[in-house]
Design a protein around this motif. Structure first.
Motif, short mmCIF file in Angstrom:
data_model
loop_
_atom_site.label_atom_id
_atom_site.label_comp_id
_atom_site.label_asym_id
_atom_site.label_seq_id
_atom_site.Cartn_x
_atom_site.Cartn_y
_atom_site.Cartn_z
N ARG A 36 114.51 -20.69 46.90
CA ARG A 36 113.63 -21.03 48.02
C ARG A 36 114.40 -21.02 49.34
NH1 ARG A 36 108.85 -23.98 47.20
NH2 ARG A 36 107.75 -22.98 45.50
N GLU A 37 115.58 -21.67 49.35
CA GLU A 37 116.40 -21.73 50.55
C GLU A 37 117.78 -22.28 50.20
OE1 GLU A 37 115.27 -24.78 53.52
OE2 GLU A 37 113.82 -25.47 52.03
N VAL A 38 118.68 -22.15 51.17
CA VAL A 38 120.03 -22.71 51.05
C VAL A 38 120.19 -23.68 52.21
CG1 VAL A 38 122.50 -22.20 51.06
CG2 VAL A 38 120.90 -20.59 49.98
N VAL A 39 120.62 -24.91 51.90
CA VAL A 39 120.73 -25.95 52.92
C VAL A 39 122.09 -26.61 52.85
CG1 VAL A 39 118.24 -26.40 52.96
CG2 VAL A 39 119.70 -27.74 51.45
N ASP A 40 122.45 -27.28 53.95
CA ASP A 40 123.66 -28.10 53.95
C ASP A 40 123.43 -29.30 53.04
OD1 ASP A 40 125.09 -26.50 55.74
OD2 ASP A 40 124.19 -27.48 57.48
N ALA A 83 135.61 -28.55 50.02
CA ALA A 83 134.73 -27.43 49.64
C ALA A 83 133.64 -27.24 50.70
CB ALA A 83 134.10 -27.69 48.28
N GLU A 84 133.26 -25.98 50.92
CA GLU A 84 132.18 -25.65 51.86
C GLU A 84 130.85 -25.84 51.15
OE1 GLU A 84 132.70 -21.73 53.51
OE2 GLU A 84 134.86 -21.88 53.18
N ALA A 85 130.57 -27.07 50.76
CA ALA A 85 129.41 -27.36 49.92
C ALA A 85 128.10 -26.90 50.55
CB ALA A 85 129.34 -28.85 49.62
N ARG A 86 127.26 -26.35 49.71
CA ARG A 86 125.90 -25.95 50.08
C ARG A 86 124.99 -26.33 48.91
NH1 ARG A 86 125.24 -23.53 55.23
NH2 ARG A 86 123.31 -22.88 54.33
N VAL A 87 123.71 -26.47 49.19
CA VAL A 87 122.73 -26.76 48.15
C VAL A 87 121.74 -25.60 48.12
CG1 VAL A 87 120.88 -28.32 47.41
CG2 VAL A 87 122.97 -29.26 48.44
N VAL A 88 121.59 -25.01 46.94
CA VAL A 88 120.63 -23.93 46.74
C VAL A 88 119.37 -24.57 46.16
CG1 VAL A 88 120.13 -21.80 45.50
CG2 VAL A 88 122.46 -22.24 46.32
N VAL A 89 118.28 -24.48 46.91
CA VAL A 89 117.00 -25.01 46.45
C VAL A 89 116.32 -23.89 45.67
CG1 VAL A 89 114.80 -26.04 47.10
CG2 VAL A 89 116.87 -26.54 48.45
N SER A 90 116.04 -24.18 44.40
CA SER A 90 115.55 -23.15 43.49
C SER A 90 114.33 -23.67 42.74
CB SER A 90 116.67 -22.78 42.51
OG SER A 90 116.24 -21.82 41.59
N THR A 99 109.34 -26.17 38.91
CA THR A 99 109.95 -27.38 39.44
C THR A 99 111.05 -27.02 40.42
OG1 THR A 99 109.52 -28.45 37.31
CG2 THR A 99 111.11 -29.53 38.77
N LEU A 100 111.07 -27.68 41.56
CA LEU A 100 112.14 -27.46 42.53
C LEU A 100 113.35 -28.30 42.14
CD1 LEU A 100 110.42 -27.49 46.05
CD2 LEU A 100 111.28 -25.54 44.76
N VAL A 101 114.52 -27.68 42.22
CA VAL A 101 115.79 -28.37 42.01
C VAL A 101 116.76 -27.95 43.10
CG1 VAL A 101 115.52 -28.57 39.49
CG2 VAL A 101 116.71 -26.60 40.44
N GLY A 102 117.68 -28.82 43.42
CA GLY A 102 118.75 -28.50 44.34
C GLY A 102 120.02 -28.32 43.56
N ILE A 103 120.68 -27.20 43.71
CA ILE A 103 121.89 -26.90 42.94
C ILE A 103 123.09 -27.03 43.86
CG2 ILE A 103 123.10 -25.15 41.58
CD1 ILE A 103 120.26 -23.85 41.18
N GLN A 104 123.99 -27.97 43.54
CA GLN A 104 125.20 -28.14 44.34
C GLN A 104 126.13 -26.97 44.08
OE1 GLN A 104 126.40 -32.04 42.83
NE2 GLN A 104 126.28 -32.78 44.94
N THR A 105 126.66 -26.39 45.15
CA THR A 105 127.64 -25.31 45.02
C THR A 105 128.82 -25.61 45.91
OG1 THR A 105 126.81 -23.96 46.85
CG2 THR A 105 125.73 -23.66 44.70
N HIS A 109 127.93 -17.25 48.58
CA HIS A 109 128.49 -15.96 49.01
C HIS A 109 127.44 -15.05 49.62
CE1 HIS A 109 132.28 -17.03 47.27
NE2 HIS A 109 131.83 -16.99 46.03
N GLY A 110 126.34 -14.84 48.92
CA GLY A 110 125.32 -13.93 49.40
C GLY A 110 124.56 -13.31 48.26
N VAL A 111 123.83 -12.24 48.56
CA VAL A 111 122.98 -11.57 47.58
C VAL A 111 123.65 -10.29 47.12
CG1 VAL A 111 120.73 -10.46 47.23
CG2 VAL A 111 120.91 -12.57 48.58
N ILE A 112 123.61 -10.07 45.81
CA ILE A 112 124.09 -8.81 45.25
C ILE A 112 122.92 -8.13 44.54
CG2 ILE A 112 126.48 -9.55 44.99
CD1 ILE A 112 125.91 -9.89 41.95
N ASP A 113 122.98 -6.82 44.46
CA ASP A 113 121.97 -6.05 43.76
C ASP A 113 122.65 -5.44 42.54
OD1 ASP A 113 120.04 -4.29 42.84
OD2 ASP A 113 119.50 -3.57 44.83
N VAL A 114 122.20 -5.83 41.36
CA VAL A 114 122.82 -5.33 40.14
C VAL A 114 121.93 -4.34 39.39
CG1 VAL A 114 124.27 -7.37 39.86
CG2 VAL A 114 122.06 -7.29 38.72
N ARG A 115 120.91 -3.79 40.06
CA ARG A 115 120.10 -2.77 39.40
C ARG A 115 121.01 -1.61 39.02
NH1 ARG A 115 115.56 -4.53 42.90
NH2 ARG A 115 116.77 -3.80 44.64
#
Length: 167
Positions: A36-40, A83-90, A99-105, A109-115
């Motif tokens: 959904r988003e990445v937040v501090d 650590a440059e902590a960020r929370v990924v809301v997924s 269900t929304l969860v916040g994942i501590q990281t 880094h960013g988005v990769i395309d693995v097709r």
């Protein structure tokens, strides 16, 4: 005799974009479509008797969200203070419900395309993570990206093991 798991190619018809993030100098990924988003980092409210890997709640734009500590779930050491902590809301399906969860990281880094890339199974030996939590591994640049199975990570331990035994 057990059969070896086969590698699979992520083709154009499958979701091939993943958000990558760091935990303990390793690169992990989850499908972009679930992000959904990445937040501090946000203020937390501790939850008594919560699972060790989901110790707190956070408020994300008015939504009460469980904060997931993947380091604990993957039996990794705690994050360093710098650590440059960020929370990924997924959004993850838990019990069939989105269900929304916040994942501590440690860092995002960013988005990769693995097709078109080969997603290989995690080797049974030489890894420090529980294999039922990993969908596969993709070679990227000069390293590896570990694709997580968030539904299994968030399932109670007995349910995660049962789904591995059937799969």
């Amino acid at each position: 005799m057990q059969h070896a798991e086969k590698s699979r190619v992520v083709g154009p018809g499958r979701a091939g974009e993943f958000l990558t993030f760091a935990l303990d100098h390793e690169t992990f990924a989850i499908p972009v479509e679930a992000v959904r988003e990445v937040v501090d980092p946000l203020p937390t409210a501790q939850v008594p008797r919560a699972p060790d890997f989901a110790p707190a709640l956070v408020n994300v734009r008015g939504n009460v969200v469980a904060l997931i500590d993947l380091r604990r779930r993957l039996a990794m050491p705690p994050a360093p203070a710098d650590a440059e902590a960020r929370v990924v809301v997924s959004e993850v399906a838990i019990g069939g419900e989105p269900t929304l969860v916040g994942i501590q990281t440690d860092a995002v880094h960013g988005v990769i395309d693995v097709r078109g890339a080969v997603v290989e199974p995690l080797p049974k030996l030489g890894t420090r993570w529980r294999t039922e939590f990993i969908q596969g591994v993709v070679r990227q640049d000069r390293g590896f990206v570990i694709i997580l199975d968030m539904a299994r990570i968030l399932a109670p331990d007995d349910a995660a093991r049962r789904s591995t035994d059937r799969g």
